[in-house]
Design a protein around this motif. Structure first.
Motif, mmCIF file in Angstrom:
data_model
loop_
_atom_site.group_PDB
_atom_site.id
_atom_site.type_symbol
_atom_site.label_atom_id
_atom_site.label_comp_id
_atom_site.label_asym_id
_atom_site.label_seq_id
_atom_site.Cartn_x
_atom_site.Cartn_y
_atom_site.Cartn_z
ATOM 1 N N ALA A 1 0.865 -1.153 0.244
ATOM 2 C CA ALA A 1 0.062 0.038 -0.055
ATOM 3 C C ALA A 1 0.737 1.239 -0.139
ATOM 4 O O ALA A 1 0.427 2.255 -0.889
ATOM 5 N N THR A 2 1.901 1.252 0.676
ATOM 6 C CA THR A 2 2.943 2.417 0.892
ATOM 7 C C THR A 2 3.322 2.535 -0.574
ATOM 8 O O THR A 2 3.300 3.842 -0.958
ATOM 9 N N ALA A 3 3.955 1.567 -1.345
ATOM 10 C CA ALA A 3 4.624 1.773 -2.590
ATOM 11 C C ALA A 3 3.434 2.267 -3.457
ATOM 12 O O ALA A 3 3.939 3.246 -4.251
ATOM 13 N N GLU B 1 -5.418 0.792 -0.522
ATOM 14 C CA GLU B 1 -5.723 -0.461 -0.124
ATOM 15 C C GLU B 1 -5.486 -1.635 -1.142
ATOM 16 O O GLU B 1 -5.248 -1.339 -2.238
ATOM 17 N N VAL B 2 -4.955 -2.728 -0.183
ATOM 18 C CA VAL B 2 -4.593 -3.962 -1.062
ATOM 19 C C VAL B 2 -5.690 -5.052 -0.894
ATOM 20 O O VAL B 2 -5.879 -5.261 0.316
ATOM 21 N N LEU C 1 2.743 -7.808 -4.891
ATOM 22 C CA LEU C 1 4.253 -8.093 -4.451
ATOM 23 C C LEU C 1 5.007 -8.000 -5.607
ATOM 24 O O LEU C 1 5.980 -7.312 -5.647
ATOM 25 N N LEU C 2 4.500 -8.770 -6.787
ATOM 26 C CA LEU C 2 5.340 -8.921 -7.969
ATOM 27 C C LEU C 2 5.699 -7.567 -8.546
ATOM 28 O O LEU C 2 6.670 -6.987 -9.178
ATOM 29 N N GLY C 3 4.559 -6.477 -8.493
ATOM 30 C CA GLY C 3 4.593 -5.418 -9.071
ATOM 31 C C GLY C 3 5.466 -4.361 -8.230
ATOM 32 O O GLY C 3 6.137 -3.312 -8.785
ATOM 33 N N ALA C 4 5.655 -4.730 -6.927
ATOM 34 C CA ALA C 4 6.161 -3.967 -5.964
ATOM 35 C C ALA C 4 8.023 -4.110 -6.370
ATOM 36 O O ALA C 4 8.725 -3.177 -6.137
#
Length: 590
Positions: free
Chosen positions: A19-21, A107-108, A119-122
């Motif tokens: 969410a932070t990213a 929101e996630v 997670l993969l996008g991060a």
């Protein structure tokens, strides 16, 4: 805008990080800053899970501040929520945003597939950061290589500068050494030139010998001894001399005697026993073309001599020897010439009614003996011949030639003849006897029964006649040319009347000629001096009058030429001697 997440397990932590990213991306946080924020948040959340308990992540978007360049800021805070987590200082981080994202809530989803996709996008941010990191590493590697090359160049430059500095220092040292050597050579040459001038300024060999120690002590010698062979022979004994001096006298070569070799150019080394003392000795013969005159012995001013100084001292010894030898030759020739000169100075004859006074002064420079002469003698008919002459040059040769001319003139006068005829015969005699030697002369003839004087001159200054009334005439009738020149000539006679009280002055050019003024002003001064006398003064003391004439004319002490003056005075009848002379003449005529 503000968002809060409760974190109790790893899933909560993953959702909070995702969410932070996303929220940071939505607000335009740059990729690198976003990656740094996500990485720092992940590390902090890992620590929180390790500690256990419930933690709270607070994300807050603050409004931009004042100013045209102000931007919103994303602030992240991780702190314990007080429901089982141990207390700790909150963790905070902030990044600047470049824009706003309306409706973004961060929101996630909770299902595993959506979480895995998030997670993969991060990791995309991580890939971008790694790519930039790779670029930076390549850039750093490039700059590192360039820096290495630059350092190598700097090192090479420093090496070149150091070599150039050493070369420059060596060049400066060589220049200083060359300048010092040149200054030493100049000093030696100056000393040698000055010493040579001092030695050649005198023609007295004793004076030259006395000047040598003054020249050499203390700069080039502590002590100086001059051993002249001729002086020792004259004493009739033999003074003790060091063995080195004796060897130098015998071999004609400079000798150096000390407890160690001197290594001086052109000088033979001798053992210390030849020194005859505690100090080294340098013994140099005084050479001439025939044989050495003596030996010059020196002790060094310090421990030893510099080789260049020794070479200079040998040259000075050679010049001193030449000066001493020339002085001795001069003294020998001077003695001969003076003997000849004294023998040829005439005792003036006494003639009734005619008084004679003569003066001869040698030059103050040179040999002091020249070719000037005066003479007075009678012819068979009773006439009195007076003559003043000057042979060109100085020295023994001029004196000998003067003697021959004087003898020839007396011989020719025996046969009679007027002054012009006598000079003509002397001209022929000199031309055939010495073609390269010349002379001047003036002859005046007085006859007891003739109140006139007959005179003739050959290249000589004119006679000066003082009349009885004090007037002075310069007898400058055209004279003949110099005696001895390659020219046939008949020298003419001139006759002027004489009255009692008249005085005729015959002289040489040394009396009246000065280099800076010529001869005419000198003749005028002679005429003025002669005219200043009265007849009574000349009658009473002709010799004193001659001295008084020479005084103002020879006021300078330096004379480059001989001086000769002959005064012929007809009695003025002002004293008892004149009356006696008139009675004698009357008796002779009767």
């Amino acid at each position: 805008m503000m968002r809060t997440w409760q974190i109790t397990n790893v899933t909560d932590a993953a959702r909070a990080r995702i969410a932070t990213a996303r929220l940071a991306a939505a607000y335009g946080v740059p990729t690198m800053e976003r990656s740094r924020l996500a990485t720092a948040l992940s590390a902090q959340l890992r620590q929180c899970l390790t500690k256990g308990g419930t933690w709270q992540l607070l994300l807050e978007i603050t409004a931009p501040g004042a100013g045209p360049d102000a931007a919103p800021v994303l602030r992240a805070t991780v702190a314990a929520d007080g429901t089982g987590a141990t207390g700790a200082e909150p963790w905070r981080s902030a990044v600047a945003c470049s824009g706003t994202a309306d409706g973004a809530d961060g929101e996630v989803p909770r299902d595993p597939a959506a979480l895995a996709e998030a997670l993969l996008g991060a990791d995309e941010d991580t890939a971008v950061a790694l790519e930039k990191l790779a670029e930076q590493e390549e850039l750093v590697s490039f700059h590192r290589e360039e820096l290495h090359q630059t350092n190598q160049g700097v090192l090479a430059l420093h090496a070149e500068l150091d070599a150039a500095g050493r070369a420059q220092r060596e060049a400066f040292a060589a220049e200083r050494a060359a300048r010092t050597e040149a200054e030493s050579a100049r000093r030696r040459l100056t000393f040698l030139a000055d010493a040579s001038a001092v030695l050649t300024a005198s023609l007295n060999h004793d004076e030259i010998v006395c000047r040598l120690p003054d020249l050499l002590v203390p700069e080039y010698a502590r002590n100086v001894d001059v051993w002249l062979f001729e002086q020792e022979d004259g004493r009739g004994g033999s003074a003790p001399h060091p063995a080195a001096a004796v060897i130098a006298a015998r071999t004609g070569r400079p000798q150096y005697a000390a407890d160690h070799p001197g290594g001086l150019p052109g000088v033979d080394d001798l053992p210390a026993s030849a020194a005859g003392g505690a100090h080294p000795l340098l013994c140099m013969p005084l050479p001439t073309r025939r044989a050495p005159l003596g030996v010059l012995t020196l002790t060094p001013p310090g421990e030893h001599w510099d080789p260049d100084d020794a070479v200079m001292l040998i040259e000075l010894t050679r010049r001193a020897s030449i000066a001493i030898d020339n002085a001795r030759r001069f003294e020998h020739n001077r003695d001969i010439a003076e003997t000849l000169q004294r023998a040829l100075l005439t005792d003036l004859p006494t003639t009734p009614g005619l008084r004679l006074a003569a003066r001869y002064l040698p030059a103050t420079h040179g040999l002091n003996i020249g070719g000037d002469w005066y003479d007075a003698f009678r012819q068979p008919d009773g006439s009195l011949i007076t003559v003043v002459g000057d042979v060109t040059g100085h020295g023994l040769r001029a004196a000998v030639m003067m003697s021959q001319l004087r003898t020839a003139l007396r011989a020719y006068a025996v046969d009679g003849g007027s002054p012009g005829q006598l000079l003509t015969r002397l001209h022929t005699f000199l031309h055939h006897l010495q073609p390269d030697l010349y002379a001047t002369a003036v002859i005046a003839r007085f006859h007891p029964d003739d109140p006139t004087v007959t005179w003739a001159a050959a290249g000589h200054p004119p006679p000066v006649l003082r009349l009885p009334d004090g007037r002075v005439e310069i007898l400058d009738d055209k004279p003949g040319a110099m005696l001895g020149i390659p020219l046939r000539q008949q020298i003419r006679d001139h006759t002027v009347p004489l009255s009692p009280g008249a005085t005729l002055a015959l002289y040489t050019d040394g009396l009246v000629e000065r280099r800076a003024q010529g001869i005419d002003p000198g003749i005028a001064r002679l005429a003025s001096a002669l005219g200043s006398f009265g007849t009574a003064e000349l009658d009473a003391g002709l010799d004193e009058s001659a001295d008084r004439i020479l005084g103002p004319l020879l006021s300078d002490s330096e004379r480059d030429d001989d001086v000769c003056l002959l005064l012929c005075h007809i009695d003025g009848g002002t004293g008892p001697q004149d009356r006696d002379a008139r009675r004698l003449r009357a008796a002779g005529r009767s």
